[in-house]
Design an enzyme around this catalytic site. Structure first.
Site, PDB file in Angstrom:
ATOM      1  N   ARG A  66      73.436 135.531  23.374  1.00 32.27           N
ATOM      2  CA  ARG A  66      72.680 134.492  22.664  1.00 32.27           C
ATOM      3  C   ARG A  66      71.662 135.075  21.697  1.00 32.27           C
ATOM      4  O   ARG A  66      71.292 134.415  20.716  1.00 32.27           O
ATOM      5  CB  ARG A  66      72.057 133.524  23.666  1.00 32.27           C
ATOM      6  CG  ARG A  66      73.128 132.674  24.368  1.00 32.27           C
ATOM      7  CD  ARG A  66      72.533 131.721  25.375  1.00 32.27           C
ATOM      8  NE  ARG A  66      71.873 132.400  26.466  1.00 32.27           N
ATOM      9  CZ  ARG A  66      72.411 132.644  27.659  1.00 32.27           C
ATOM     10  NH1 ARG A  66      73.637 132.266  27.906  1.00 32.27           N
ATOM     11  NH2 ARG A  66      71.734 133.259  28.589  1.00 32.27           N
ATOM     12  N   GLU A 103      69.309 141.565  40.730  1.00 34.48           N
ATOM     13  CA  GLU A 103      68.913 141.168  42.080  1.00 34.48           C
ATOM     14  C   GLU A 103      69.752 141.899  43.128  1.00 34.48           C
ATOM     15  O   GLU A 103      69.241 142.362  44.138  1.00 34.48           O
ATOM     16  CB  GLU A 103      69.060 139.649  42.230  1.00 34.48           C
ATOM     17  CG  GLU A 103      68.516 139.126  43.529  1.00 34.48           C
ATOM     18  CD  GLU A 103      68.566 137.614  43.604  1.00 34.48           C
ATOM     19  OE1 GLU A 103      68.283 137.090  44.686  1.00 34.48           O
ATOM     20  OE2 GLU A 103      68.899 136.959  42.591  1.00 34.48           O
TER      21      GLU A 103
END
Length: 182
Positions: A66, A103
């Site tokens: 993006r 994560e």
């Protein structure tokens, strides 16, 4: 230069919230509605142009994918080059890379080794749509510097402040976010 309250409202109102995507408990900030709103996209891009026209930038670097949308358009408006920072294995020429923690694991981004070669100590603006934990953005800023350029600022349309990504990134470069989500 910062957004006026009216400009901020136009941009904020054009971004759609999608609850429970990609998993329960997450509110996804969908920028496709910003992109297909000519007024909001125009306000955004004009603001970015006004902010960065005096920065004496040599390149805009956009984070996959993006960041390409905003970065390439802004680079054209500023009459400078655009450099894509891609996920590992997506660039066809010799690259340098930077790993960063997720994560659960590690990921890696790359840039062409000669991406900033036209200018010695090129001044580069890093751009993406959103900063959350800051792992990708921090790796991208480090990668720009590793490539012999200088990441003078990182710009984001939105920042999820509660995840502290901006705070971490400020250790590497200046940070500007148009909309901060508390």
């Amino acid at each position: 230069m910062t957004l006026s309250n009216m400009e901020r409202k136009i941009i904020e109102n054009s971004i759609r919230d999608i609850k429970d995507f990609p998993k329960p408990g997450i509110v996804f900030k969908d920028i496709t509605t910003l992109l297909n709103d000519a007024e909001a996209y125009g306000v955004l891009m004009n603001h970015l142009y006004q902010r960065y026209k005096e920065y004496n930038l040599d390149y805009i670097a956009g984070i996959d994918a993006r960041g390409f949308i905003f970065g390439a358009a802004l680079a054209q408006m500023l009459s400078i080059g655009f450099v894509p920072i891609r996920k590992k294995g997506k660039l066809p020429y010799t690259t340098i890379s930077e790993k960063y923690s997720l994560e659960y694991g590690v990921d890696e981004i790359e840039v062409h080794i000669d991406a900033f070669g036209k200018f010695q100590n090129a001044r580069v603006l890093l751009i993406d749509d959103l900063i959350a934990t800051g792992g990708t953005a921090n790796a991208a800023a480090k990668l720009i510097n590793q490539a012999g350029a200088s990441c003078v600022e990182a710009c984001f349309i939105m920042a999820l402040d509660f995840l502290d990504g901006q705070k971490k990134l400020k250790e590497t470069t200046d940070v500007y976010s148009l909309i901060e989500v508390k």
